[in-house]
Design an enzyme around this catalytic site. Structure first.
Site, PDB file in Angstrom:
ATOM      1  N   ASP A 346       0.958  -1.273  -0.105  1.00  0.00           N
ATOM      2  CA  ASP A 346      -0.023   0.033   0.125  1.00  0.00           C
ATOM      3  C   ASP A 346       0.842   1.199   0.049  1.00  0.00           C
ATOM      4  O   ASP A 346       2.116   1.372   0.134  1.00  0.00           O
ATOM      5  CB  ASP A 346      -0.955  -0.199   1.244  1.00  0.00           C
ATOM      6  CG  ASP A 346      -1.935   0.944   1.173  1.00  0.00           C
ATOM      7  OD1 ASP A 346      -2.183   1.643   0.325  1.00  0.00           O
ATOM      8  OD2 ASP A 346      -2.260   1.291   2.557  1.00  0.00           O
ATOM      9  N   GLU A 349       2.357   5.247  -3.785  1.00  0.00           N
ATOM     10  CA  GLU A 349       2.402   6.231  -5.187  1.00  0.00           C
ATOM     11  C   GLU A 349       3.805   6.793  -5.438  1.00  0.00           C
ATOM     12  O   GLU A 349       4.002   7.312  -6.383  1.00  0.00           O
ATOM     13  CB  GLU A 349       1.441   7.073  -4.680  1.00  0.00           C
ATOM     14  CG  GLU A 349      -0.064   6.432  -4.769  1.00  0.00           C
ATOM     15  CD  GLU A 349      -0.635   5.639  -3.576  1.00  0.00           C
ATOM     16  OE1 GLU A 349       0.066   5.939  -2.623  1.00  0.00           O
ATOM     17  OE2 GLU A 349      -1.172   4.752  -3.984  1.00  0.00           O
ATOM     18  N   ASP A 426      -9.264   4.330  -1.404  1.00  0.00           N
ATOM     19  CA  ASP A 426      -9.895   4.745  -0.424  1.00  0.00           C
ATOM     20  C   ASP A 426     -11.174   5.396  -0.626  1.00  0.00           C
ATOM     21  O   ASP A 426     -11.598   6.457  -0.796  1.00  0.00           O
ATOM     22  CB  ASP A 426      -9.132   5.887   0.706  1.00  0.00           C
ATOM     23  CG  ASP A 426      -8.192   5.031   1.321  1.00  0.00           C
ATOM     24  OD1 ASP A 426      -7.854   3.947   1.330  1.00  0.00           O
ATOM     25  OD2 ASP A 426      -7.324   6.044   1.895  1.00  0.00           O
TER      26      ASP A 426
END
Ligand code: GLC
Length: 716
Positions: A346, A349, A426
């Site tokens: 996770d 980015e 999310d």
């Protein structure tokens, strides 16, 4: 006059190869061409992250080729523009908010941690796919790849326009007779998903976070007690010691191996989270060994870059370095040995809470190595997550060479499906986000990533029973099915909303599990051809332009049409599509379960209701037959060990099913098509659905089954 003369000279020089210097536009396959801007700087782009390998020219671009990009630079930005004919429908560009149809849209490709998709109105999310699929009004199609990792925008307001902050980039154009063919060519260029383990197709339960260990066990137990099928329990960041990756909190998870053993004993797999940010703390083994190996991304002044994520001040592995990828991969050795089955990468980015725009500075320095050049973060930002999951996958495979790795990644780039699956980040618990999940996964599928799904039930905020019921019933037909919830919300397990929704959830999960043989066959197809598992309705009839916008209903493969109960006036394909009962009429008539329609001409294989895939044994198979106008139908089934790589050596089985109706008799024949997989005793039942209702055979071992369409064989 002089100016004109100079221009002519320049153009002449460029066309004879002086400026182009070995980069003339070329045909690189049948109806696939690559186009170069005159100021193309190969060193700033190669090797490509999207393409599997550097394309080889097979000829010149024919003079008749109509779809040519126009390259130019303006105000420090580089452009490539292609015209779009009226009536052409555009899709792709990866992970998007908004409708399936992308005409008129504008997205920024700059991977962004985008909580509730609020930043920039959701016009930039966690992934970047510089790719557009175009479907012409006659159903012929084309695709455009901008082979460019640099920060860029895709503007589809009146043409296809890529606008980049980086150096001029090349464009690849694919032309084919149908969008399906374009998708297959795309997969040939960017690669296909590896066949995932069968268990990853089952239902998966997550929460931020199930701790301590007793809570993990009780969630797992409840699934079994309540007979709600489930394959995976997920462990979010709170299992770690102060959010330090590759550690376990001694109080909350004193015995990680014990937790995994427990889960395994109940037929579950476990997936644990690993983020890229490494707590910058001397004495912590990952930070120490990372510092020793000089593995951290640097600021422009060449110093270790630090930024805040969950653990506080962190350093970030520079995954452009082969040594760093190898070091990172090796960290999984002891970790996986604790019985970890899959990994959740996770925040890749990368998300940096106190960094500019929530990430690293664009002028951070990546040192590269091997075939990758040293360059700025501006160039490598969009592939940071891809490089991370590549390193994870390679490391996990090294430590468990006989298992198919499962990695879930939040960030991605065109081609990242080669290393892992994805979810759409999310979202929130509203009807809007639930509806949005359909076009989001559809466009990811049309952008090379077949394995995706949303946080089912919604990540942020509390979920109403009504919404949860609608969502789980719809999500049962997504490629990746995982329920998740943020740490601020009330429980969101399928039993948390009362008996009615618990029953609705059970029906939804039973439907998915009965259809696993069909799903698994589609995953195999995706791994071989790149065809997505979840497909837009217009794939059923690419010439019917009224279907082009449909993004409430969707297809699973070619043969199942899923019409959610919440869909308002969905546009459905013409022809025969018959509603099928997957787990029995009664339980499916609740107000939540989507209508599942089988295409006329298809045969769908269904297994038994099981509680998890360790029980997946196709000793009894139901074949749902829907004859077409000519009374014919056909289908396929792929099966193998469900994990490992023996299937690559031929240890699999593909069965072919054909059915033919003659008067009131429907004769179905089952044949081995390929593979050496040994089949144990198998019972079949055929259910034929016609306009007169459903008719069933008894269970039989016979591979030739005739169903008379008479009253006594009628079901329901
Ligand atoms: C991020 C992820 C979310 C996860 C949370 C805590 O917000 O997107 O899925 O639960 O981090 O790790």
């Amino acid at each position: 006059m002089m100016k004109k003369y100079l221009l002519v000279c320049l153009l002449t020089i460029s066309s004879i190869g002086f400026i182009h210097a070995g980069q003339p536009d070329k045909l690189i396959g049948k109806n696939v061409s690559v186009f170069y801007p005159i100021n193309y700087n190969a060193a700033a782009h190669k090797p490509s992250f999207a393409l599997l390998k550097e394309p080889i020219a097979v000829g010149d671009v024919p003079g008749s080729w109509d779809l040519r990009p126009r390259f130019y630079s303006k105000d420090g930005k580089t452009y490539a523009t292609l015209p779009v004919a009226k009536g052409t429908c555009l899709y792709g560009t990866g992970e998007n908010t908004g409708s399936l149809l992308r005409n008129g849209k504008n997205v920024t490709l700059w991977n962004t941690d985008n909580y509730e998709f609020r930043k920039d109105d959701g016009k930039r999310l966690y992934q970047s796919h510089p790719w557009v699929l175009g479907v012409n009004s006659d159903g012929t199609a084309f695709g455009v790849i901008a082979d460019n990792t640099w920060k860029q925008r895709v503007d589809l307001t009146d043409s296809i326009r890529f606008i980049s902050d980086g150096p001029a980039f090349r464009i690849i154009v694919i032309k084919r007779n149908s969008p399906q063919e374009v998708i297959k060519v795309l997969a040939g260029l960017v690669g296909k998903m590896a066949l995932p383990p069968l268990w990853s197709l089952g239902y998966q339960q997550c929460r931020f976070s199930y701790v301590p260990d007793t809570r993990i066990k009780s969630v797992a137990d409840t699934f079994r007690i309540k007979k709600l099928p489930c394959d995976v329990i997920w462990m979010d960041i709170d299992y770690m010691d102060h959010f330090k990756v590759f550690t376990f909190d001694k109080e909350k998870i004193p015995d990680p191996k014990g937790v995994n053993d427990y889960l395994h004993s109940k037929g579950f797999k476990s997936i644990w989270m690993i983020d890229p940010g490494v707590k910058a703390e001397k004495g912590y083994f990952v930070y120490d060994s990372g510092s020793q190996g000089n593995h951290w991304v640097q600021s422009k002044d060449g110093k270790e870059f630090n930024g805040n994520v969950w653990p506080g001040k962190c350093a970030f592995p520079d995954f452009t370095r082969p040594e760093t990828r190898a070091w990172w991969g090796d960290l999984y050795k002891d970790y996986m040995a604790k019985g970890v089955d899959g990994v959740w990468n996770d925040m890749n980015e990368p998300s940096v809470f106190d960094g500019p725009d929530g990430t690293m500075p664009e002028d951070n320095h990546h040192r590269g190595g091997g075939e990758l050049a040293a360059d700025s973060h501006l160039r490598y930002h969009n592939v940071y997550g891809t490089l991370m999951i590549r390193a994870s996958r390679e490391g996990i495979l090294k430590t468990n060479p006989d298992k198919r790795p499962f990695i879930l990644s939040r960030s991605g780039y065109l081609g990242s499906h080669r290393y892992g699956a994805t979810w759409t980040g999310d979202n929130s618990s509203t009807e809007e986000y639930m509806k949005l999940s359909v076009p989001m996964s559809l466009n990811l599928g049309l952008s090379g990533q077949p394995f995706s799904g949303p946080d089912m039930g919604g990540f942020t905020k509390n979920t109403t029973p009504e919404l949860f019921g609608q969502w789980i019933a719809t999500d049962a037909f997504f490629p990746f099915m995982r329920g998740h919830a943020s740490n601020e919300t009330k429980s969101k397990e399928p039993w948390a909303f009362g008996t009615e929704i618990e029953n609705v959830s059970r029906t939804a999960l039973n439907r998915r599990y009965r259809l696993l043989p069909y799903f698994y066959t589609l995953f195999r197809e995706a791994s071989e051809t790149g065809m997505p598992v979840m497909r837009p309705v217009f794939f059923a009839d690419v010439k019917d332009t009224t279907l082009r916008k449909e993004d409430q209903a969707f297809l699973v493969g070619n043969d199942l049409l899923i019409v959610p109960k919440w869909a308002v006036n969905p546009k459905l394909p013409k022809g025969i599509w018959r509603t099928a009962s997957i787990v029995g009429e009664h339980s499916e008539t609740d107000k939540y379960q989507p209508d599942v329609k089988v295409r006329g001409g298809a045969i769908i294989p269904m297994g038994k209701i099981i509680q998890n895939t360790t029980q997946y044994k196709l000793d009894s198979l139901t074949l749902v037959v829907v004859p077409d106008k000519k009374g014919e139908a056909r289908g396929r089934l792929y099966e193998d060990a469900g994990d490992g790589f023996q299937y690559k050596k031929g240890d699999y089985l593909i069965s072919g099913f054909t059915a033919k109706q003659a008067g009131t008799l429907v004769k179905t024949i089952i044949k081995r098509e390929s593979g050496s997989w040994k089949l144990g005793p198998r019972y079949y039942k055929v259910v034929v659905i016609t306009d007169k209702g459903s008719f069933s055979s008894p269970w039989t071992k016979n591979a030739n089954i005739t169903v008379p369409l008479i009253a006594q064989n009628k079901v329901n």
